[in-house]
Write a protein that holds these residues in place. Structure first.
Motif, PDB file in Angstrom:
ATOM      1  N   GLY A 107       0.748  -1.352   0.027  1.00 24.22           N
ATOM      2  CA  GLY A 107      -0.060   0.032  -0.006  1.00 24.22           C
ATOM      3  C   GLY A 107       0.795   1.392   0.057  1.00 24.22           C
ATOM      4  O   GLY A 107       0.705   2.043  -0.560  1.00 24.22           O
ATOM      5  N   ALA A 108       1.917   1.325   0.936  1.00 20.25           N
ATOM      6  CA  ALA A 108       2.889   2.516   1.049  1.00 20.25           C
ATOM      7  C   ALA A 108       3.279   2.537  -0.672  1.00 20.25           C
ATOM      8  O   ALA A 108       3.357   3.874  -0.851  1.00 20.25           O
ATOM      9  CB  ALA A 108       3.729   2.223   2.027  1.00 20.25           C
ATOM     10  N   PHE A 140      -4.037   7.599   7.298  1.00 16.84           N
ATOM     11  CA  PHE A 140      -2.813   6.804   7.141  1.00 16.84           C
ATOM     12  C   PHE A 140      -2.660   6.419   5.638  1.00 16.84           C
ATOM     13  O   PHE A 140      -3.367   5.806   4.940  1.00 16.84           O
ATOM     14  CB  PHE A 140      -3.158   5.571   8.079  1.00 16.84           C
ATOM     15  CG  PHE A 140      -1.830   4.734   8.324  1.00 16.84           C
ATOM     16  CD1 PHE A 140      -0.839   5.252   8.913  1.00 16.84           C
ATOM     17  CD2 PHE A 140      -1.733   3.746   7.398  1.00 16.84           C
ATOM     18  CE1 PHE A 140       0.349   4.350   9.195  1.00 16.84           C
ATOM     19  CE2 PHE A 140      -0.714   2.927   7.398  1.00 16.84           C
ATOM     20  CZ  PHE A 140       0.449   3.090   8.421  1.00 16.84           C
ATOM     21  N   HIS A 141      -1.335   6.895   5.312  1.00 15.66           N
ATOM     22  CA  HIS A 141      -1.001   6.434   4.140  1.00 15.66           C
ATOM     23  C   HIS A 141       0.388   5.495   3.720  1.00 15.66           C
ATOM     24  O   HIS A 141       0.558   4.933   2.801  1.00 15.66           O
ATOM     25  CB  HIS A 141      -0.933   7.502   3.365  1.00 15.66           C
ATOM     26  CG  HIS A 141      -1.867   8.357   3.054  1.00 15.66           C
ATOM     27  ND1 HIS A 141      -3.160   8.011   2.337  1.00 15.66           N
ATOM     28  CD2 HIS A 141      -2.264   9.748   3.397  1.00 15.66           C
ATOM     29  CE1 HIS A 141      -4.012   8.913   2.424  1.00 15.66           C
ATOM     30  NE2 HIS A 141      -3.603   9.887   3.084  1.00 15.66           N
ATOM     31  N   GLU A 192      -8.426   8.939   2.145  1.00 18.50           N
ATOM     32  CA  GLU A 192      -9.062   7.762   2.225  1.00 18.50           C
ATOM     33  C   GLU A 192     -10.578   8.054   2.162  1.00 18.50           C
ATOM     34  O   GLU A 192     -11.176   8.892   2.926  1.00 18.50           O
ATOM     35  CB  GLU A 192      -8.669   7.148   3.359  1.00 18.50           C
ATOM     36  CG  GLU A 192      -7.408   6.737   3.463  1.00 18.50           C
ATOM     37  CD  GLU A 192      -6.895   6.547   5.205  1.00 18.50           C
ATOM     38  OE1 GLU A 192      -7.269   5.488   5.771  1.00 18.50           O
ATOM     39  OE2 GLU A 192      -6.651   7.544   5.701  1.00 18.50           O
ATOM     40  N   ASP A 225      -6.981   6.659  -1.667  1.00 20.48           N
ATOM     41  CA  ASP A 225      -6.194   5.736  -0.857  1.00 20.48           C
ATOM     42  C   ASP A 225      -7.220   4.749  -0.753  1.00 20.48           C
ATOM     43  O   ASP A 225      -7.972   4.801   0.502  1.00 20.48           O
ATOM     44  CB  ASP A 225      -5.649   6.209  -0.135  1.00 20.48           C
ATOM     45  CG  ASP A 225      -4.746   5.037   0.801  1.00 20.48           C
ATOM     46  OD1 ASP A 225      -5.107   3.746   0.522  1.00 20.48           O
ATOM     47  OD2 ASP A 225      -3.848   5.621   1.482  1.00 20.48           O
ATOM     48  N   GLN A 228      -7.067   0.099   2.006  1.00 17.78           N
ATOM     49  CA  GLN A 228      -7.856  -0.664   2.788  1.00 17.78           C
ATOM     50  C   GLN A 228      -9.329  -1.022   2.654  1.00 17.78           C
ATOM     51  O   GLN A 228      -9.803  -2.049   2.901  1.00 17.78           O
ATOM     52  CB  GLN A 228      -7.793   0.018   4.470  1.00 17.78           C
ATOM     53  CG  GLN A 228      -8.338  -0.792   5.340  1.00 17.78           C
ATOM     54  CD  GLN A 228      -7.933  -0.362   7.135  1.00 17.78           C
ATOM     55  OE1 GLN A 228      -8.784  -0.686   7.746  1.00 17.78           O
ATOM     56  NE2 GLN A 228      -6.682   0.288   7.195  1.00 17.78           N
ATOM     57  N   LYS A 254      -3.440  -4.637  -0.039  1.00 16.63           N
ATOM     58  CA  LYS A 254      -4.199  -5.286   0.926  1.00 16.63           C
ATOM     59  C   LYS A 254      -4.919  -6.387   0.304  1.00 16.63           C
ATOM     60  O   LYS A 254      -4.323  -7.617   0.156  1.00 16.63           O
ATOM     61  CB  LYS A 254      -4.942  -4.578   1.802  1.00 16.63           C
ATOM     62  CG  LYS A 254      -4.422  -3.692   2.891  1.00 16.63           C
ATOM     63  CD  LYS A 254      -5.138  -3.393   4.184  1.00 16.63           C
ATOM     64  CE  LYS A 254      -4.437  -2.298   5.270  1.00 16.63           C
ATOM     65  NZ  LYS A 254      -3.725  -3.216   6.086  1.00 16.63           N
TER      66      LYS A 254
HETATM   67  C1  LIG Z   1      -5.317   3.411   3.768  1.00 17.83           C
HETATM   68  C2  LIG Z   1      -3.982   2.878   3.983  1.00 17.83           C
HETATM   69  N1  LIG Z   1      -3.095   3.431   3.068  1.00 17.83           N
HETATM   70  C3  LIG Z   1      -1.865   2.960   3.003  1.00 17.83           C
HETATM   71  C4  LIG Z   1      -1.484   1.612   3.956  1.00 17.83           C
HETATM   72  C5  LIG Z   1       0.007   1.139   3.891  1.00 17.83           C
HETATM   73  O1  LIG Z   1       0.053  -0.206   3.144  1.00 17.83           O
HETATM   74  P1  LIG Z   1       0.962  -1.209   3.449  1.00 17.83           P
HETATM   75  O2  LIG Z   1       1.201  -1.484   4.932  1.00 17.83           O
HETATM   76  O3  LIG Z   1       0.729  -2.339   2.511  1.00 17.83           O
HETATM   77  O4  LIG Z   1       2.249  -0.377   3.125  1.00 17.83           O
HETATM   78  C6  LIG Z   1      -2.199   1.323   4.888  1.00 17.83           C
HETATM   79  C7  LIG Z   1      -2.073   0.297   5.819  1.00 17.83           C
HETATM   80  O5  LIG Z   1      -2.686  -0.035   6.713  1.00 17.83           O
HETATM   81  C8  LIG Z   1      -3.775   1.932   4.667  1.00 17.83           C
HETATM   82  O6  LIG Z   1      -4.486   1.338   5.610  1.00 17.83           O
END
Ligand SMILES: Cc1ncc(COP(=O)(O)O)c(C=O)c1O
Length: 397
Positions: A107-108, A140-141, A192, A225, A228, A254
């Motif tokens: 996700g990041a 949270f990203h 998000e 984003d 999730q 995810k």
């Molecule tokens: C909305 C959102 N973006 C990005 C991420 C980051 O994803 P990752 O842990 O796969 O890097 C998350 C992780 O919880 C998330 O909930």
């Protein structure tokens, strides 16, 4: 290897960084919504690998595709074309607003790609001073330096200064705050559609539509984003479908391959020229192994009724939790969409999470006071009833 250290917790604590506040159980097996620990104890899992295992643990479909594809081709790099990758991109495009896809591993990383694309596109089109991305407080990203910089929660940023510049934060659900933050250096708004880690915070009616209108009026890119909340979690394939709005860029991860690491950044055609050869890359992004699984997972979500099931189970689950809210005044709010549901308490939820585990249920708590339920989408009414009955028994004492 005949390891003299028999206890897994001891082993991990000795040899691994202590970055996770783990629960003291070691899980060894899963099936559907259930997992088992090394002592054979069964748990009904309402965490689902943090909104990852949509089709449940040990999905026979995943096992089948993984086995077949691993015999055929696992990895060759992105110097060459591979069929599963191209077909997964096609499936994502045919079922979304987007025209083009970039694959990565998390996700990041998907958000990194989105940030890079927005800046590169805007820089080329309007000049390099236009690079600021407005993001939301409570968001949270991810944990890479750029996505951490984009994240609107101070607690995850401690100790990492200097973070990346070029992010500005406004309150989620506050359109006037967004308008006030506007200035000529802004190139995009990133959010998000439902804040997950922020405590299952849903958008107010028309908020997302208004944000899109504001972006259009100011030639800004809108980035959703959906790491999730995408992939059926909310009872629609993508969360933004509930709100009658589309972004220019969307990120996924995810549940995209039910537990195998993959991320994706999707965007409209207009932006594709900003990401030409050499502009962005990753070694493992979209391997044939993982994209073959992801394609099967996405196809199954679309054609086997799991998204409709999620909607039905979500409504049932929320209804039962709302009944609890009527009876227990320490429950402040029950909210969510499909099978991402938050129960906000007027107290910390950690002890409830622990007691649930002792009674055979895995649940999670976000922002200390919000019990968060993000089970596999294949969860049944009976499993929901078992959990809610257990919660009620815990609340009663
Ligand atoms: C909305 C959102 N973006 C990005 C991420 C980051 O994803 P990752 O842990 O796969 O890097 C998350 C992780 O919880 C998330 O909930």
């Amino acid at each position: 290897m005949n390891n003299p250290i028999k206890n897994t917790k001891t082993l991990a604590d000795q040899f691994m960084f202590n970055t996770y506040a783990r629960f003291p159980i070691t899980l060894v097996r899963g099936d559907g919504c259930r997992v088992w620990d090394e002592d054979g104890r069964e748990y009904i899992d309402f965490v689902g690998g943090i909104a990852v295992c949509a089709l449940g643990h040990s999905s026979p479909l995943v096992t089948k595709v993984l086995t077949e594809q691993s015999r055929q081709l696992v990895h060759v790099s992105n110097l060459y074309y591979t069929r599963p990758q191209a077909e997964l991109a096609q499936l994502l495009v045919e079922n979304s607003f987007a025209d083009k896809v970039f694959f990565c591993n998390s996700g990041a990383e998907a958000n990194e790609a989105a940030i890079k694309l927005a800046r590169r596109y805007s820089g080329e089109k309007y000049g390099k001073d236009r690079h600021v991305i407005i993001t939301m407080k409570g968001s949270f990203h991810g944990r890479t330096m750029a996505t951490l910089s984009a994240t609107g929660q101070e607690k995850v940023k401690t100790g990492y200064d200097p973070l990346l510049g070029g992010f500005q934060f406004v309150e989620f659900n506050d359109l006037s705050g967004l308008k006030q933050a506007m200035n000529p250096s802004v190139c995009a708004v990133m959010l998000e559609p439902i804040q997950g880690e922020g405590g299952v915070v849903c958008p107010k009616a028309d908020y997302l539509k208004e944000v899109r209108r504001f972006c259009d009026e100011n030639n800004l890119l809108l980035i959703f984003d959906e790491v999730q909340v995408g992939m059926g979690r909310t009872g629609r394939l993508f969360a933004h479908e509930h709100y009658g709005v589309t972004p220019h860029i969307m990120t996924l991860a995810k549940a995209l391959a039910n537990g195998l690491p993959i991320g994706a950044m999707l965007a409209i055609e207009d932006l594709s020229s900003a990401f030409g050869p050499g502009s962005h890359a990753t070694t493992f992004g979209g391997t044939p192994l993982i994209t073959a699984v992801s394609k099967a997972v996405l196809s199954s979500l679309l054609k086997d009724g799991w998204i409709e099931h999620c909607q039905e189970m979500g409504e049932y689950f929320k209804g039962r939790l709302l009944e609890l809210k009527k009876r227990y005044d320490f429950i402040i709010d029950v909210r969510g969409q499909g099978l991402i549901i938050g129960v906000e308490l007027n107290r910390e939820g950690a002890s409830i999470v622990r007691t649930c585990m002792e009674r055979g249920f895995l649940i999670n708590c976000a922002q200390e006071k919000v019990l968060r339920f993000i089970p596999p989408l294949v969860v049944t009414k009976e499993e929901i009833d078992q959990l809610v009955d257990t919660l009620e028994a815990i609340f009663r004492v």
